[in-house]
Write a protein that holds these residues in place. Sequence first.
Motif, mmCIF file in Angstrom:
data_model
loop_
_atom_site.group_PDB
_atom_site.id
_atom_site.type_symbol
_atom_site.label_atom_id
_atom_site.label_comp_id
_atom_site.label_asym_id
_atom_site.label_seq_id
_atom_site.Cartn_x
_atom_site.Cartn_y
_atom_site.Cartn_z
ATOM 1 N N ASP A 7 -92.517 4.634 -22.656
ATOM 2 C CA ASP A 7 -92.030 4.955 -23.986
ATOM 3 C C ASP A 7 -90.553 5.020 -24.015
ATOM 4 O O ASP A 7 -89.979 4.566 -25.157
ATOM 5 C CB ASP A 7 -92.715 6.275 -24.415
ATOM 6 C CG ASP A 7 -94.096 6.258 -24.431
ATOM 7 O OD1 ASP A 7 -94.594 5.297 -24.716
ATOM 8 O OD2 ASP A 7 -94.674 7.319 -24.163
ATOM 9 N N ILE A 11 -87.652 2.496 -26.226
ATOM 10 C CA ILE A 11 -86.765 3.006 -27.244
ATOM 11 C C ILE A 11 -85.338 2.541 -26.967
ATOM 12 O O ILE A 11 -84.665 1.912 -27.997
ATOM 13 C CB ILE A 11 -86.728 4.688 -27.191
ATOM 14 C CG1 ILE A 11 -87.852 5.207 -27.731
ATOM 15 C CG2 ILE A 11 -85.603 5.019 -28.128
ATOM 16 C CD1 ILE A 11 -88.178 6.636 -27.770
ATOM 17 N N SER A 15 -84.314 -0.678 -29.700
ATOM 18 C CA SER A 15 -83.610 -0.045 -30.623
ATOM 19 C C SER A 15 -82.581 -0.903 -31.318
ATOM 20 O O SER A 15 -81.919 -1.672 -30.619
ATOM 21 C CB SER A 15 -83.160 1.287 -30.177
ATOM 22 O OG SER A 15 -81.998 1.694 -31.379
ATOM 23 N N ILE A 27 -84.785 11.672 -30.132
ATOM 24 C CA ILE A 27 -85.680 10.829 -30.531
ATOM 25 C C ILE A 27 -86.951 11.006 -29.765
ATOM 26 O O ILE A 27 -87.974 10.922 -30.350
ATOM 27 C CB ILE A 27 -85.240 9.268 -30.338
ATOM 28 C CG1 ILE A 27 -84.092 9.148 -31.207
ATOM 29 C CG2 ILE A 27 -86.411 8.258 -30.762
ATOM 30 C CD1 ILE A 27 -83.417 7.757 -31.102
ATOM 31 N N CYS A 28 -86.983 11.234 -28.503
ATOM 32 C CA CYS A 28 -88.151 11.345 -27.525
ATOM 33 C C CYS A 28 -89.063 12.388 -27.904
ATOM 34 O O CYS A 28 -90.240 12.420 -27.845
ATOM 35 C CB CYS A 28 -87.853 11.418 -26.130
ATOM 36 S SG CYS A 28 -87.049 9.535 -25.641
ATOM 37 N N ARG A 29 -88.273 13.726 -28.552
ATOM 38 C CA ARG A 29 -89.153 14.724 -28.609
ATOM 39 C C ARG A 29 -89.702 14.613 -30.112
ATOM 40 O O ARG A 29 -90.798 15.091 -30.249
ATOM 41 C CB ARG A 29 -88.051 16.002 -29.012
ATOM 42 C CG ARG A 29 -88.712 17.359 -29.061
ATOM 43 C CD ARG A 29 -87.864 18.430 -29.095
ATOM 44 N NE ARG A 29 -86.736 18.370 -30.096
ATOM 45 C CZ ARG A 29 -85.355 18.272 -30.140
ATOM 46 N NH1 ARG A 29 -85.071 17.956 -28.788
ATOM 47 N NH2 ARG A 29 -84.654 18.269 -31.128
ATOM 48 N N LEU A 30 -89.081 13.945 -30.829
ATOM 49 C CA LEU A 30 -89.843 13.952 -32.207
ATOM 50 C C LEU A 30 -90.724 12.726 -32.185
ATOM 51 O O LEU A 30 -91.743 12.882 -32.926
ATOM 52 C CB LEU A 30 -88.732 13.353 -33.274
ATOM 53 C CG LEU A 30 -87.453 14.657 -33.731
ATOM 54 C CD1 LEU A 30 -86.535 13.832 -34.525
ATOM 55 C CD2 LEU A 30 -88.215 15.712 -34.452
ATOM 56 N N LYS A 31 -90.496 11.711 -31.444
ATOM 57 C CA LYS A 31 -91.744 10.413 -31.600
ATOM 58 C C LYS A 31 -92.790 10.395 -30.677
ATOM 59 O O LYS A 31 -93.874 10.327 -30.906
ATOM 60 C CB LYS A 31 -90.834 9.162 -31.318
ATOM 61 C CG LYS A 31 -91.652 7.933 -31.571
ATOM 62 C CD LYS A 31 -90.843 6.754 -31.583
ATOM 63 C CE LYS A 31 -91.719 5.409 -31.791
ATOM 64 N NZ LYS A 31 -90.752 4.256 -31.801
ATOM 65 N N TYR A 32 -92.194 11.255 -29.358
ATOM 66 C CA TYR A 32 -93.534 11.299 -28.454
ATOM 67 C C TYR A 32 -93.491 12.728 -27.820
ATOM 68 O O TYR A 32 -94.628 13.016 -27.022
ATOM 69 C CB TYR A 32 -92.963 10.364 -27.196
ATOM 70 C CG TYR A 32 -92.938 8.801 -27.397
ATOM 71 C CD1 TYR A 32 -93.956 8.191 -27.899
ATOM 72 C CD2 TYR A 32 -91.647 8.617 -27.532
ATOM 73 C CE1 TYR A 32 -93.987 7.097 -28.103
ATOM 74 C CE2 TYR A 32 -91.550 7.069 -27.666
ATOM 75 C CZ TYR A 32 -92.729 6.196 -28.000
ATOM 76 O OH TYR A 32 -92.534 4.757 -28.332
ATOM 77 N N ASN A 33 -92.967 13.544 -28.388
ATOM 78 C CA ASN A 33 -93.172 15.071 -28.168
ATOM 79 C C ASN A 33 -92.969 15.064 -26.395
ATOM 80 O O ASN A 33 -93.448 15.959 -26.005
ATOM 81 C CB ASN A 33 -94.659 15.635 -28.389
ATOM 82 C CG ASN A 33 -94.758 17.115 -28.219
ATOM 83 O OD1 ASN A 33 -93.813 17.814 -28.293
ATOM 84 N ND2 ASN A 33 -95.711 17.715 -27.801
ATOM 85 N N LYS A 252 -92.629 -6.118 -33.009
ATOM 86 C CA LYS A 252 -92.196 -4.745 -33.357
ATOM 87 C C LYS A 252 -92.345 -4.704 -35.076
ATOM 88 O O LYS A 252 -93.016 -5.327 -35.896
ATOM 89 C CB LYS A 252 -90.986 -4.143 -32.809
ATOM 90 C CG LYS A 252 -91.215 -4.289 -31.222
ATOM 91 C CD LYS A 252 -92.454 -3.241 -30.648
ATOM 92 C CE LYS A 252 -92.356 -3.361 -29.129
ATOM 93 N NZ LYS A 252 -93.450 -2.524 -28.762
ATOM 94 N N LYS A 253 -90.891 -4.157 -35.399
ATOM 95 C CA LYS A 253 -90.788 -3.964 -36.686
ATOM 96 C C LYS A 253 -89.988 -5.364 -37.366
ATOM 97 O O LYS A 253 -89.507 -5.396 -38.427
ATOM 98 C CB LYS A 253 -90.233 -2.687 -37.223
ATOM 99 C CG LYS A 253 -88.494 -2.622 -36.741
ATOM 100 C CD LYS A 253 -88.084 -1.276 -36.874
ATOM 101 C CE LYS A 253 -86.590 -1.289 -36.040
ATOM 102 N NZ LYS A 253 -85.941 0.158 -36.122
#
Length: 264
Positions: A7, A11, A15, A27-33, A252-253
């Motif tokens: 993960d 990122i 990115s 980012i890691c906290r918000l996206k993957y906790n 991806k996007k």
Amino acid sequence: MGCFSKDIFSIIKNSSSKHTLNELVKICRLKYNIGVADVKKTMRELVERGDIEYINVLGNTFPVVSFSKAARLSVKIIVCPPDISPDKDNPDDIIIRLEKTTSFGRGDHPTTRLSLAGCEKFFSWREKKGGYALDMGCGTGILAMASVFMGIEKAYGVDIDPVAVFDAEKNILLNNLEEKVFVSNTWPEQIYFDLIFANLRPPTLFKFRKKFESILYESGGVVISGYKKEEEKSVLDEFSKSFGYVKSWSEKKWCSALFYGKEY
């Protein structure tokens, strides 16, 4: 390797801009906790394994994908640093050596990979070799060099960033292509092109669409990238005004497409 390594590495790799360690933690906290301690532990493991490294840009430190190993960017293209001699998986593999730069890394952003795939698609549909290629916003010069290795006679890269031009010139020399690939911050003398690369954001793509139409041979192709899935329809509609649409693909996007001159 920790369970969060894929993960966190994803990122960093995918990115569209560089992140400091503190930004990456958020980012890691918000996206993957993922907690702070786990992020920092995983980062240490990724560095020790040689997957990422830290670079300093204008006093800020950023984790980036390490350029100490060879990496396959497309079906045929393998990139590597100057001191690496990777084995070819098949005879058609093309090895491109890139100097390590703080501005452009090793050219493995999704839009670069998509553009390289577009180059391969162009030559799979057009058997004719030779001709001239243009790479608008050339960065490292990887697309211009790849097009020559695949069959283009001469390629011209244009970038308004003097650092990009300097880095691209070093890479051209490194790959012994100084007589076939040329880069500048001004428009090349070559008037018409068989293949045009435009890995640019939509406003700039739209700006150059008519210019590309005026300089593309009718039997030529245009590979565009640099736009996201939510922008795809507007980009394809815009370029369909000037060119024949062939195919789209994505990672991806990010999206990419191949267009041909109206002759097709």
